[in-house]
Motif scaffolding. Structure first.
Motif, PDB file in Angstrom:
ATOM      1  N   VAL A 124       6.763  -3.638   5.419  1.00 59.73           N
ATOM      2  CA  VAL A 124       5.837  -4.521   6.230  1.00 59.73           C
ATOM      3  C   VAL A 124       4.488  -4.449   5.334  1.00 59.73           C
ATOM      4  O   VAL A 124       4.043  -3.330   5.253  1.00 59.73           O
ATOM      5  N   GLU A 125       3.758  -5.648   5.352  1.00 57.41           N
ATOM      6  CA  GLU A 125       2.342  -5.643   4.776  1.00 57.41           C
ATOM      7  C   GLU A 125       1.584  -6.300   5.615  1.00 57.41           C
ATOM      8  O   GLU A 125       1.705  -7.534   5.731  1.00 57.41           O
ATOM      9  N   ILE A 126       0.610  -5.695   6.027  1.00 60.94           N
ATOM     10  CA  ILE A 126      -0.514  -6.528   6.628  1.00 60.94           C
ATOM     11  C   ILE A 126      -1.360  -7.258   5.443  1.00 60.94           C
ATOM     12  O   ILE A 126      -1.976  -6.595   4.875  1.00 60.94           O
ATOM     13  N   ARG A 127      -1.713  -8.452   5.755  1.00 61.44           N
ATOM     14  CA  ARG A 127      -2.356  -9.448   4.911  1.00 61.44           C
ATOM     15  C   ARG A 127      -3.812  -9.293   5.206  1.00 61.44           C
ATOM     16  O   ARG A 127      -4.947  -9.104   4.563  1.00 61.44           O
ATOM     17  N   GLU A 128      -4.246  -9.715   6.437  1.00 62.53           N
ATOM     18  CA  GLU A 128      -5.586  -9.979   6.975  1.00 62.53           C
ATOM     19  C   GLU A 128      -5.825  -9.169   8.342  1.00 62.53           C
ATOM     20  O   GLU A 128      -4.926  -9.602   9.269  1.00 62.53           O
ATOM     21  N   VAL A 161      -7.660   1.118  13.286  1.00 59.98           N
ATOM     22  CA  VAL A 161      -6.926   0.105  12.653  1.00 59.98           C
ATOM     23  C   VAL A 161      -7.566  -0.479  11.554  1.00 59.98           C
ATOM     24  O   VAL A 161      -6.630  -0.950  10.400  1.00 59.98           O
ATOM     25  N   LEU A 162      -8.882  -0.292  11.139  1.00 62.04           N
ATOM     26  CA  LEU A 162      -9.313  -1.051  10.093  1.00 62.04           C
ATOM     27  C   LEU A 162      -9.302  -0.148   8.958  1.00 62.04           C
ATOM     28  O   LEU A 162      -9.437  -0.269   7.656  1.00 62.04           O
ATOM     29  N   SER A 163      -9.156   1.268   9.033  1.00 64.62           N
ATOM     30  CA  SER A 163      -9.246   2.329   8.027  1.00 64.62           C
ATOM     31  C   SER A 163      -7.863   2.897   7.686  1.00 64.62           C
ATOM     32  O   SER A 163      -7.392   3.407   6.738  1.00 64.62           O
ATOM     33  N   GLN A 164      -6.763   2.511   8.638  1.00 62.99           N
ATOM     34  CA  GLN A 164      -5.346   3.192   8.341  1.00 62.99           C
ATOM     35  C   GLN A 164      -4.379   2.150   8.194  1.00 62.99           C
ATOM     36  O   GLN A 164      -3.418   2.058   9.091  1.00 62.99           O
ATOM     37  N   ARG A 165      -4.516   1.126   7.535  1.00 65.07           N
ATOM     38  CA  ARG A 165      -3.449  -0.030   7.123  1.00 65.07           C
ATOM     39  C   ARG A 165      -2.220   0.525   6.929  1.00 65.07           C
ATOM     40  O   ARG A 165      -1.132   0.032   7.429  1.00 65.07           O
ATOM     41  N   ASP A 166      -2.121   1.241   5.894  1.00 69.12           N
ATOM     42  CA  ASP A 166      -0.835   1.964   5.397  1.00 69.12           C
ATOM     43  C   ASP A 166       0.175   2.492   6.499  1.00 69.12           C
ATOM     44  O   ASP A 166       1.207   2.467   6.999  1.00 69.12           O
ATOM     45  N   ARG A 167      -0.618   3.370   7.436  1.00 65.71           N
ATOM     46  CA  ARG A 167       0.198   3.922   8.422  1.00 65.71           C
ATOM     47  C   ARG A 167       0.505   2.931   9.405  1.00 65.71           C
ATOM     48  O   ARG A 167       1.403   2.991   9.876  1.00 65.71           O
ATOM     49  N   GLU A 202       3.535   1.367   8.200  1.00 68.19           N
ATOM     50  CA  GLU A 202       4.943   2.217   8.491  1.00 68.19           C
ATOM     51  C   GLU A 202       5.118   2.170   9.751  1.00 68.19           C
ATOM     52  O   GLU A 202       6.295   2.164  10.026  1.00 68.19           O
ATOM     53  N   LEU A 203       4.301   2.093  10.741  1.00 66.52           N
ATOM     54  CA  LEU A 203       4.643   2.170  12.139  1.00 66.52           C
ATOM     55  C   LEU A 203       5.432   0.966  12.645  1.00 66.52           C
ATOM     56  O   LEU A 203       6.470   1.139  13.267  1.00 66.52           O
ATOM     57  N   ILE A 204       4.864  -0.088  11.986  1.00 73.79           N
ATOM     58  CA  ILE A 204       5.765  -1.312  12.310  1.00 73.79           C
ATOM     59  C   ILE A 204       7.340  -1.499  11.612  1.00 73.79           C
ATOM     60  O   ILE A 204       8.132  -1.976  12.405  1.00 73.79           O
ATOM     61  N   ARG A 205       6.953  -1.180  10.681  1.00 72.45           N
ATOM     62  CA  ARG A 205       8.693  -1.167   9.918  1.00 72.45           C
ATOM     63  C   ARG A 205       9.459  -0.421  10.581  1.00 72.45           C
ATOM     64  O   ARG A 205      10.456  -0.497  10.592  1.00 72.45           O
ATOM     65  N   ALA A 206       9.133   0.917  10.824  1.00 74.85           N
ATOM     66  CA  ALA A 206      10.006   1.931  11.396  1.00 74.85           C
ATOM     67  C   ALA A 206      10.599   1.291  12.782  1.00 74.85           C
ATOM     68  O   ALA A 206      11.783   1.465  13.225  1.00 74.85           O
ATOM     69  N   ARG A 207       9.645   0.862  13.436  1.00 72.89           N
ATOM     70  CA  ARG A 207       9.989   0.150  14.843  1.00 72.89           C
ATOM     71  C   ARG A 207      11.151  -0.996  14.634  1.00 72.89           C
ATOM     72  O   ARG A 207      11.934  -1.105  15.418  1.00 72.89           O
TER      73      ARG A 207
END
Length: 280
Positions: free
Chosen positions: A142-146, A113-119, A122-127
């Motif tokens: 979709v962009e995780i901020r914090e 979770v901490l190292s694969q933010r881009d992945r 994309e998972l959240i966006r696709a779902r």
């Protein structure tokens, strides 16, 4: 009295006639009659939704506080679904994004979770996009901020990172020592090879020198024998007889009374008698 509605290029109006949906109107001028028509305006530009911070549990049971942004817009080809299929698509997307985030985070370990933010984005966006398509909504990004782990987890991560840095330093130092030892060993190997090659070349040169010296000595002996043979071949029998006579004179001057004469000498003395008789 009719109402005149000015619809911009990025807007559409859903018009109902006595409660029956007539279609999406615009852009341009759209008329609506009081009591007869009801209208609902839709904005088709990209909208940004700020999803509130929430606590999510990772696959390895680590709590994380996460907040993110969702970028979406109404699909022009299916704009009527945003009116007919959902009452408030904005609130619907917020609720769906919250549950989708929890589902995605719950399938991933803390480190990922901490190292694969881009992945994760994309998972959240696709779902989300697959779910909101039935409402005529397109989720573009979709962009995780914090991502904030608890204090104890953060401290453990800091210790882990410190230990990892120490480990890397030790590994680098060991690699350097290894490379230095290999370099030294390689140098010693090359030096030994060069020394052995030099000794071999020296032995070869010494052997070649001895061989050449032996050849020269043999050649000298051969030349000396050839010279002796040449001189001996020029001496005739009379000369040899005179040499034997001189030898006899020296014998006669000695104190000995008995002499052993070789057979060749008696033959030469006979020849000498012949020579003296010819002179008489």
């Amino acid at each position: 009295m009719a109402f005149i509605n000015f619809v911009r290029d990025y807007e559409r109006i859903a018009r109902f006639r006595l409660g029956t949906f007539e279609g999406m109107m615009g852009p341009g001028i759209v008329f609506s009659l009081p009591i007869i028509h009801q209208i609902q305006k839709i904005d088709t530009r990209v909208t940004v939704l700020d999803i509130p911070r929430q606590t999510n549990i990772t696959k390895d049971n680590a709590p994380l506080d996460v907040d993110f942004l969702v970028y979406l817009r109404v699909n022009l080809d299916d704009a009527e679904k945003a009116v007919l299929e959902v009452e408030d698509y904005t609130s619907a997307v917020v609720g769906l994004a919250t549950t989708t985030l929890r589902a995605v985070i719950g399938d991933i370990d803390l480190d990922d979770v901490l190292s694969q933010r881009d992945r994760i984005n994309e998972l959240i966006r696709a779902r989300l996009d697959s779910e909101t398509a039935r409402w005529g909504i397109k989720v573009t990004n979709v962009e995780i901020r914090e991502i904030d782990p608890p204090r104890d987890i953060q401290e453990a991560m800091n210790r882990q990172m410190s230990a990892e840095r120490v480990r890397r330093a030790v590994v680098l130092e060991a690699d350097g020592t290894k490379e230095a030892a290999v370099t030294v060993a390689e140098g010693e190997k090359q030096s030994a090879i060069l020394k052995a090659e030099g000794a071999r070349q020296a032995e070869i040169l010494a052997a070649e020198g001895d061989q050449q010296a032996a050849v020269l000595r043999a050649q000298g002996y051969a030349d000396a024998l050839k010279a002796i043979h040449g001189v001996a071949s020029g001496v005739d029998a009379n000369t040899m007889t005179l040499q034997y006579v001189d030898a006899l004179k020296e014998l006669g001057a000695a104190d000995s009374t008995k002499f052993v004469l070789p057979l060749e000498l008696t033959k030469m003395l006979g020849n000498l008698g012949d020579l003296t008789s010819q002179d008489d």
